[in-house]
Design an enzyme around this catalytic site. Structure first.
Site, mmCIF file in Angstrom:
data_model
loop_
_atom_site.group_PDB
_atom_site.id
_atom_site.type_symbol
_atom_site.label_atom_id
_atom_site.label_comp_id
_atom_site.label_asym_id
_atom_site.label_seq_id
_atom_site.Cartn_x
_atom_site.Cartn_y
_atom_site.Cartn_z
ATOM 1 N N ALA A 1 0.827 -1.204 0.000
ATOM 2 C CA ALA A 1 0.000 0.000 0.000
ATOM 3 C C ALA A 1 0.862 1.256 0.000
ATOM 4 O O ALA A 1 0.334 2.365 0.014
ATOM 5 C CB ALA A 1 -0.927 0.010 1.216
ATOM 6 N N HIS A 2 2.190 1.078 0.008
ATOM 7 C CA HIS A 2 3.119 2.216 0.015
ATOM 8 C C HIS A 2 4.145 2.012 -1.089
ATOM 9 O O HIS A 2 4.860 1.011 -1.093
ATOM 10 C CB HIS A 2 3.862 2.316 1.361
ATOM 11 C CG HIS A 2 2.971 2.310 2.555
ATOM 12 N ND1 HIS A 2 3.358 1.779 3.773
ATOM 13 C CD2 HIS A 2 1.699 2.759 2.724
ATOM 14 C CE1 HIS A 2 2.380 1.899 4.635
ATOM 15 N NE2 HIS A 2 1.353 2.488 4.025
ATOM 16 N N GLN A 3 4.199 2.952 -2.014
ATOM 17 C CA GLN A 3 5.197 2.888 -3.076
ATOM 18 C C GLN A 3 6.054 4.151 -2.977
ATOM 19 O O GLN A 3 5.516 5.244 -2.791
ATOM 20 C CB GLN A 3 4.538 2.793 -4.449
ATOM 21 C CG GLN A 3 3.585 1.617 -4.582
ATOM 22 C CD GLN A 3 2.187 1.895 -4.072
ATOM 23 O OE1 GLN A 3 1.631 2.965 -4.305
ATOM 24 N NE2 GLN A 3 1.585 0.944 -3.358
#
Length: 723
Positions: A653-655
């Site tokens: 959910a974090h790039q």
């Protein structure tokens, strides 16, 4: 049709594979070739069965053989089809916005309080003609506008939809103070070219772009925000999982790496990820700041400005740690850690202590979650100096080489819109003194590459914070012994029987028990997710039809917790934001395995009856019925299994990091001011500039870095004005 749309939207780089796979299964030869072996052989003519002709038992064995095949493409086919079918089945709704399976799952669908309010508001609107018009002496302008804000959202005065007819589109821009002209130009084959002039154009409206727009507009500059996604005000939300994934998430909700190894959740709506994230508002960890300052030589992170930025953004978002009633998953995590003596901390959130809402991943129903729509973008609109064009995708950053300069200078952006009255496209050029790209770590590199920038670091160094999960089942009153009386409820049913896995604050507790393995600054944190039926079913292992049915009927009382790694491994993004490759480092896999071990122990210590992971084998254990040695064997066995190779669903959910900040163009894309090494006046303001993986939820860090970048843009605009 729905499944076909999901294939084209959610598995964009695997459409050919999935089509081939489904076509082959519709033939006898294809069914034989795709691993069925003797299961498709018959003693009667025509001697081979198609997949649809196999018995239920044979079909299930066939599907399982794909999941465990040594041939990687077969495993990809299984994972892709499983994701699509699970999402399609458990998120589809009828004309009454209901799904026939939800009752058996113990799932109520959209938030009942929200639905009730929405119906009342709709009734009020329909009867509005009966309401007397307010007199000129009526209370205040604010009192009159409040209903509009509730209905249309805090940005209603400044949202300009690119799908408007051209005359309305132009009039809306002019009403917001922008100079607009339309001419036909030969370079665009005589198609109309609309030119909009402003001081700064910001591409993207998430945590980075929204903040920069708010700061610049509040300083008196004319700012235009261009956002690919649409705007969904509070009352326009559906809080339905399927439609929301389609409307507010990148790639319609289940974007993945090229090999399906990591499924990726990213926001694609006005407000970006801040509109659909899980509220966690954690400051940049001190050890990460030290690494960025000393190892990456980035002095900006040791500056007074960055420290001020952390305070400013947390104050703006009203970040606080208090919790009213803790939700199901977080209560399980907290209790398990306390029982085992593992460290457990409260997660700061940009929501009030009484915000007991499990639907925030589908949009915030009441504005209590302070994303950019409720904060920085609202500042921009309220200042009268900005507007948001929604529903259009920027295709190119414009720049030119001015005489006497050694590098190019940004001059704005270009995008296309379709005229609603014809099939003709209108090219729109936004001319600006400063250009800020804040599309997120997935889309920013693609836009820069498609605009002709040559820096070889663009698209490299992508970090994903890979996540693996474990689950524990906590029966409610109805599934416990029928001998238990109501008086026993409070003493023996925990979490309380009214609590459901999908309700309550999504993130309120976090364990750092393995956050710094080997004193390296790298490890994993343990947190809780938000899973509604579609994503829940897509992640849970499938071993048979009856097995998945049993797992799904336990949905509302199944707690999930996850380990999120600060990854050393990295990936790349090509000229398409949907073409992502990623390779996990062995250290990251070891940290996630250690996380699985800790999570299984936490769930058991919290009182789970049954525990398991999401490994494709689908193994679980009834904690109440096994010996200590059997439990230990299970934990060690499950936490030692391979994670990569599509054995376990890995999520992100974090790039971040795909256009990293640095001190030299040889190993970075932007300098410490957030400005591109290649193009003067071109700034990046999103998670793509992170030098390394962060290790915690990135919203506060994105905004803090973007706050510093916004001040760099202010300095640049002041210099331009003097010239």
């Amino acid at each position: 049709m729905k499944l076909g749309r999901l294939i084209s939207q959610r598995l964009r780089h695997n459409v050919v594979l999935i089509r081939l796979f489904l076509f082959m299964l519709s033939t006898r030869l294809g069914t034989l070739i795709f691993g069925s072996g003797i299961r498709s052989i018959s003693y009667r003519y025509p001697f081979f069965y198609k997949f649809s002709e196999l018995s239920l038992e044979r079909r299930q064995h066939y599907v399982l053989s794909l999941a465990t095949s040594w041939f990687f493409l077969f495993r990809m086919a299984f994972v892709g089809v499983k994701l699509l079918i699970s999402i399609a089945y458990f998120t589809q709704v009828d004309e009454n916005e209901d799904n026939p399976s939800w009752k058996a799952l113990g799932y109520c669908g959209p938030d009942p309080d929200f639905l009730s309010k929405k119906r009342n508001d709709s009734t009020t609107q329909q009867l509005g003609y009966l309401t007397p018009k307010p007199s000129t002496n009526s209370p205040t302008r604010e009192a009159q506008e409040q209903p509009k804000e509730d209905l249309y959202g805090p940005l209603y005065k400044g949202i300009i939809n690119a799908k408007y007819p051209q005359d309305i589109f132009i009039e809306s821009l002019k009403r917001n103070g922008f100079h607009v002209s339309v001419k036909r130009k030969k370079m665009y084959r005589q198609k109309p070219v609309m030119t909009i002039q402003c001081d700064a154009v910001v591409v993207g409206s998430g945590s980075g772009g929204g903040l920069v727009a708010g700061v610049l507009a509040s300083a008196g500059y004319k700012v235009l925000v261009v956002e690919k996604g649409d705007y969904f005000a509070r009352n326009n939300l559906s809080l339905l999982e399927g439609p929301t994934l389609d409307q507010m998430y990148e790639g319609a909700g289940l974007l993945s790496t090229r090999d399906l190894g990591v499924t990726i959740l990213a926001g694609s709506t006005v407000g970006g990820g801040s509109s659909i994230n899980w509220s966690a508002s954690i400051r940049t960890p001190p050890h990460v700041i030290r690494e960025w300052v000393h190892e990456n030589e980035l002095e900006i992170f040791d500056s007074h400005l960055f420290k001020e930025a952390l305070d400013v953004v947390c104050q703006k978002m009203e970040v606080q740690n208090d919790i009213g009633d803790e939700g199901f998953n977080n209560a399980v995590l907290r209790k398990g850690c306390n029982e085992l003596g593992y460290p457990i901390v409260d997660i700061p959130r940009n929501a009030s202590s009484d915000h007991y809402c499990g639907w925030c991943c589908l949009g915030c129903k009441d504005g209590k979650k302070k994303g950019t729509c409720e904060t920085w973008l609202k500042d921009m609109i309220d200042s009268g100096n900005g507007a948001v064009i929604s529903g259009c995708e920027v295709t190119k950053v414009l720049y030119e080489r001015k005489k006497g300069r050694i590098r190019d200078t940004a001059k704005g952006v270009m995008f296309k819109i379709n005229n609603s009255k014809s099939s003709d496209q209108c090219y729109v050029v936004v001319e600006a003194k400063a250009t800020v790209v804040a599309c997120g770590a997935l889309s920013t590199p693609a836009l820069l590459r498609n605009s002709g920038l040559k820096n070889p670091n663009i698209g490299k160094n992508l970090h994903l914070h890979p996540v693996v999960m474990a689950w524990g089942y906590f029966p409610d009153m109805e599934t416990l012994s029928c001998l238990m009386t109501d008086e026993d409820d409070e003493g023996k049913v925990w979490p309380e029987k009214y609590k459901k896995s999908y309700e309550g604050g999504i993130m309120t507790a976090m364990s750092t028990v393995i956050s710094d393995t080997n004193k390296s600054g790298y490890g994993a944190v343990i947190q809780t997710p938000s899973l509604h039926p579609g994503l829940f079913s897509a992640l849970m292992p499938w071993t048979s039809g009856s097995d998945i049915k049993q797992r799904m009927t336990k949905f509302s009382r199944t707690a999930h917790i996850f380990a999120l790694a600060r990854d050393i491994g990295s990936g790349t993004i090509s000229s398409s934001p949907y073409d992502v490759t990623y390779k996990m480092d062995n250290t990251d896999e070891s940290n996630l395995k250690l996380g699985l071990e800790k999570m299984l122990r936490i769930l058991a210590a919290a009182g789970a009856e049954e525990i398991g992971t999401q490994h494709c084998s689908g193994e679980s254990i009834n904690v109440k019925k096994v010996s200590y040695h059997e439990f230990e064997d299970f934990v060690k066995r499950e936490s030692s299994k391979a994670i990569q190779g599509l054995s376990v669903p890995i999520s992100s959910a974090h790039q971040m990091g795909s256009c990293k900040m640095g001190v030299s163009p040889s190993n970075s894309v932007v300098n410490q001011r957030g400005e591109s090494w290649e193009v003067e006046g071109l700034y990046l303001a999103d998670s793509s500039v992170f030098p390394t993986a962060l290790g915690v939820n990135p919203m506060v860090t994105i905004q803090a870095i973007s706050y510093c970048t916004a001040h760099s843009v202010l300095d640049y605009l002041k210099r331009k004005k003097k010239r």
